[in-house]
Design a protein around this motif. Structure first.
Motif, short mmCIF file in Angstrom:
data_model
loop_
_atom_site.label_atom_id
_atom_site.label_comp_id
_atom_site.label_asym_id
_atom_site.label_seq_id
_atom_site.Cartn_x
_atom_site.Cartn_y
_atom_site.Cartn_z
N PHE B 4 17.25 -26.37 7.10
CA PHE B 4 17.61 -25.75 5.82
C PHE B 4 16.67 -26.16 4.69
O PHE B 4 16.53 -25.47 3.70
CB PHE B 4 19.05 -26.08 5.45
CG PHE B 4 20.06 -25.39 6.31
CD1 PHE B 4 20.27 -24.03 6.18
CD2 PHE B 4 20.77 -26.09 7.27
CE1 PHE B 4 21.19 -23.37 6.99
CE2 PHE B 4 21.70 -25.45 8.07
CZ PHE B 4 21.92 -24.09 7.93
N GLY B 9 13.87 -21.98 6.40
CA GLY B 9 15.30 -22.20 6.30
C GLY B 9 15.91 -21.50 5.11
O GLY B 9 16.93 -20.81 5.21
N ILE B 10 15.25 -21.64 3.96
CA ILE B 10 15.84 -21.05 2.75
C ILE B 10 15.68 -19.53 2.75
O ILE B 10 16.56 -18.81 2.27
CB ILE B 10 15.29 -21.72 1.47
CG1 ILE B 10 16.16 -21.30 0.28
CG2 ILE B 10 13.83 -21.41 1.21
CD1 ILE B 10 16.06 -22.20 -0.91
N SER B 13 18.37 -18.24 5.02
CA SER B 13 19.65 -18.36 4.33
C SER B 13 19.82 -17.25 3.30
O SER B 13 20.89 -16.66 3.20
CB SER B 13 19.74 -19.72 3.63
OG SER B 13 19.58 -20.74 4.58
N ILE B 16 20.70 -14.11 5.04
CA ILE B 16 22.11 -14.09 5.46
C ILE B 16 23.02 -13.73 4.27
O ILE B 16 23.92 -12.90 4.38
CB ILE B 16 22.52 -15.45 6.08
CG1 ILE B 16 21.73 -15.71 7.36
CG2 ILE B 16 24.02 -15.50 6.35
CD1 ILE B 16 21.91 -17.10 7.96
N LEU B 201 30.67 -19.38 4.97
CA LEU B 201 29.29 -19.38 5.44
C LEU B 201 28.31 -19.47 4.26
O LEU B 201 27.35 -20.26 4.29
CB LEU B 201 29.04 -18.12 6.29
CG LEU B 201 27.68 -18.02 6.98
CD1 LEU B 201 27.43 -19.21 7.88
CD2 LEU B 201 27.59 -16.72 7.80
N ILE B 204 28.40 -22.97 2.92
CA ILE B 204 27.72 -23.94 3.79
C ILE B 204 26.19 -23.83 3.62
O ILE B 204 25.51 -24.82 3.35
CB ILE B 204 28.12 -23.72 5.27
CG1 ILE B 204 29.57 -24.15 5.48
CG2 ILE B 204 27.19 -24.46 6.22
CD1 ILE B 204 30.18 -23.74 6.82
N ILE B 205 25.67 -22.61 3.70
CA ILE B 205 24.20 -22.51 3.63
C ILE B 205 23.70 -22.77 2.22
O ILE B 205 22.62 -23.31 2.03
CB ILE B 205 23.64 -21.19 4.22
CG1 ILE B 205 24.26 -19.98 3.56
CG2 ILE B 205 23.85 -21.12 5.70
CD1 ILE B 205 23.80 -18.68 4.21
N SER B 206 24.49 -22.41 1.22
CA SER B 206 24.05 -22.68 -0.15
C SER B 206 24.03 -24.18 -0.43
O SER B 206 23.19 -24.67 -1.17
CB SER B 206 24.96 -21.99 -1.17
OG SER B 206 24.97 -20.61 -0.94
N ARG B 208 23.47 -26.53 1.86
CA ARG B 208 22.36 -27.15 2.60
C ARG B 208 21.00 -26.80 1.99
O ARG B 208 20.10 -27.62 1.98
CB ARG B 208 22.37 -26.69 4.09
CG ARG B 208 23.54 -27.17 4.93
CD ARG B 208 23.90 -28.62 4.69
NE ARG B 208 22.80 -29.54 4.95
CZ ARG B 208 22.69 -30.74 4.40
NH1 ARG B 208 23.58 -31.18 3.54
NH2 ARG B 208 21.68 -31.52 4.69
N THR B 209 20.87 -25.56 1.50
CA THR B 209 19.55 -25.14 1.01
C THR B 209 19.39 -25.38 -0.48
O THR B 209 18.29 -25.21 -1.01
CB THR B 209 19.33 -23.63 1.23
OG1 THR B 209 20.41 -22.93 0.62
CG2 THR B 209 19.27 -23.27 2.69
N GLY B 231 14.54 -18.10 -1.45
CA GLY B 231 15.93 -17.76 -1.10
C GLY B 231 16.34 -16.49 -1.82
O GLY B 231 16.94 -15.58 -1.25
#
Lengths: 70, 364
Positions: B4, B9-10, B13, B16, B201, B204-206, B208-209, B231
Motif C-alpha cells: 500500500f 499500491g496507491i 487503491s 478500487i 473496504l 481499510i485501503i484509505s 493503509r495508503t 490515488g
C-alpha cells in the motif's frame, strides 16, 4: 547535529519543518527529526529520497528518530 | 502491507475507490454519489433528526464502514493511536465551515472527482476553487501556520467515535429507529450490507495508503511529490471507465445530477473546503480515517461536519440542484473571511509553539 521535534503535528507540518530545516543545513551536517506517526515518517522518507539524501530510521519507544545526512 | 505504501499500491487503491464509487450508484445510490463523505454525514445527520430536509435523511452505511474499516485495520497494523489536544475546538469549527463549503458545491472532494469522472464540468470549476484554497493554505503553512501539537490520550477517548459508529451501524441494520427519506436522494441507496462492506473496504485501503484528496494536490504544489495524487488519478480513471462502460458519462455543465451551474459558488464552495482541509491536515475522507485510528481532534472535526450539515439544511445554506440561496452565499463569504483570519492568527501563534514545545512535552 541539528534536531527538530515534530511529534504530534498534523500533516503536512512535519515534512514542511523538515524541508525548511534541510535548507539551512550545511553539507556533512546531520539532521535528526523526531516523529511519532507512520504517515509523517513515510512523508519525510519520500522527501529525503527525492533529494537523494541518506536517512537512518531509529525506532524509539513510542516515536522514531530519523537521522538525515546532508 | 508494504504494497500500500508503493506508487502501484496507491494507484490500485484509487482505482478500487473509483470502481466502488460508480458500482454503488449502479446498485442504487444517488447519481455520482457512490461515495461522498460530506453528503453521507449530511444524510446521517438527517437520519438522526438533526435537520428536517426530508429528501436527505438516511443512515449511510458507507460512512460508518469507512470509519470502522480504518479502525479495524489500524488495530491490526498497530497504528491505533489515541491522540488529541491540537486546537480541538478550532478543528470542530473548521469541520462546520468545511461542511458549509461542501454543501454549497454539493459534494466533498471525493464526490468532486466522481462528478468529474461522469463528465460533470461544474466539478472542474470546483476543482479550480479547491486548488486555490489549498494554495492559500500552503501560503499560511509556509508562514508557520500550525494548530499545535496533539498529545497521547487514553484508549477510552480514542474508542468513543468508533464505538458510536458501531452502535449506529447495528441500530441501522436491526431496527427502523432512524428517519429514512421516502423520496429524493436520501431514498436512493444500495443494499445495506453491500454499502457497509464497500465502506469498510474504502476505510481499510484509505488507512493503509493515507489516501487524501486535499493532501494529494497539496503535496504536488508544495513539494512536487506525486505520490498521494496518484490515488486521486486512480479514482478518476476508474470512475471515467466505469461511467463510459455503463453509459453514465455525460460531458457538460447542464443537466448534471444533483449539481447546479452557479460557477462562482461552485468555485468558492470548494475554495472553503480546500483551505479548511489544508488547515485541518486532510480532506473529509482523511479526517474520517484518522478518527477511526483514534485521533480525537479528527473526531471533533467529524462532529463539526455533522453539526455543520444540520445547520446548513436548517438555515438554507446548502445548495440544491436549483442553485445556491442567499444564506449559502453569505455564509461562504463569511467562511472565507473567518478562515483567513484563523490563518493569520495561527501563523502568529506558531512562534510561541516552536520555542516552548520541546520533545519532552511532545511525549507526555
Amino acid at each position: 547535529m541539528r534536531e527538530i521535534d515534530v511529534c504530534g503535528m498534523s500533516c503536512p507540518e512535519p515534512v514542511i519543518r523538515t524541508q525548511q530545516e534541510l535548507k539551512n543545513i550545511i553539507p556533512g551536517e546531520k539532521l535528526r527529526v523526531l516523529v511519532d506517526s507512520d504517515t509523517a515518517r513515510e512523508n519525510i522518507t519520500r522527501l529525503v529520497t527525492s533529494k537523494n539524501l541518506k536517512m537512518e530510521v531509529i525506532k524509539e519507544e513510542d516515536y522514531y528518530a530519523l537521522e538525515i545526512e546532508a | 502491507m508494504k504494497f500500500f505504501a508503493t506508487r502501484t499500491g496507491i494507484i490500485v487503491s484509487g482505482l478500487i475507490v473509483g470502481f466502488l464509487g460508480v458500482l454503488l450508484v449502479l446498485l442504487g445510490n444517488p447519481a455520482n454519489m457512490g461515495v461522498c463523505i460530506a453528503c453521507f454525514y449530511r444524510d446521517a445527520a438527517g437520519a438522526l433528526g438533526l435537520h428536517q430536509a426530508s429528501v436527505v435523511q438516511y443512515m449511510r452505511p458507507e460512512i460508518l464502514g469507512i470509519l470502522l474499516g480504518a479502525f479495524l485495520i489500524s488495530l491490526f497494523a498497530g497504528e491505533f493511536k489515541p491522540q488529541g489536544g491540537s486546537a480541538t475546538v478550532l478543528r470542530f469549527f473548521l469541520g462546520v465551515v468545511v461542511m458549509f463549503g461542501a454543501l454549497v458545491f454539493l459534494g466533498c472532494p471525493l464526490r468532486m472527482i466522481l462528478r468529474l469522472g461522469a463528465g460533470d464540468l461544474n466539478a472542474l470549476v470546483a476543482f479550480a476553487g479547491f486548488g486555490c484554497g489549498i494554495l492559500t493554505g500552503i501560503y499560511f503553512l509556509k508562514k508557520g501556520f500550525t494548530l499545535g501539537r496533539a498529545y497521547n490520550q487514553t484508549t477510552t477517548s480514542g474508542l468513543v467515535l468508533p464505538f458510536i459508529f458501531l452502535i449506529l451501524a447495528a441500530l441501522a441494520f436491526f431496527t427502523t429507529l432512524f428517519i429514512a427519506s421516502k423520496e429524493g436522494p436520501g431514498s436512493q441507496h444500495a443494499p445495506f450490507l453491500i454499502s457497509l462492506a464497500a465502506g469498510l473496504l474504502v476505510g481499510i485501503i484509505s488507512q493503509r495508503t493515507r489516501l487524501c484528496i486535499a493532501g494529494g494536490i497539496r503535496d504536488v504544489l508544495l513539494m512536487r511529490d506525486f505520490h498521494l495524487v496518484s490515488g486521486f488519478a486512480g479514482v478518476l480513471a476508474a470512475a471515467i471507465i466505469m461511467n463510459l462502460i455503463f453509459h453514465k458519462f455525460n460531458l457538460g455543465f447542464n443537466e448534471q445530477p444533483i449539481a447546479h451551474t452557479e460557477h462562482l459558488w461552485n468555485f468558492l464552495g470548494l475554495y472553503v473546503v480546500g483551505l479548511g482541509s489544508t488547515f485541518l491536515g486532510g480532506c473529509p475522507l482523511r479526517q474520517t480515517v484518522l478518527a477511526g485510528q483514534g485521533n480525537i481532534d479528527s473526531a471533533a472535526t467529524i462532529i463539526g461536519f455533522i453539526v455543520g450539515a444540520a445547520l446548513a439544511h436548517n438555515f438554507g445554506i446548502a445548495a440544491s440542484a436549483k442553485g445556491v440561496g442567499p444564506a449559502g452565499k453569505y455564509v461562504v463569504i463569511a467562511s472565507i473571511i473567518l478562515l483567513i483570519v484563523i490563518g493569520i492568527l495561527q501563523s502568529r501563534a506558531a512562534c510561541a509553539f516552536s520555542s516552548t514545545d520541546k520533545k519532552a512535552a511532545a511525549r507526555s
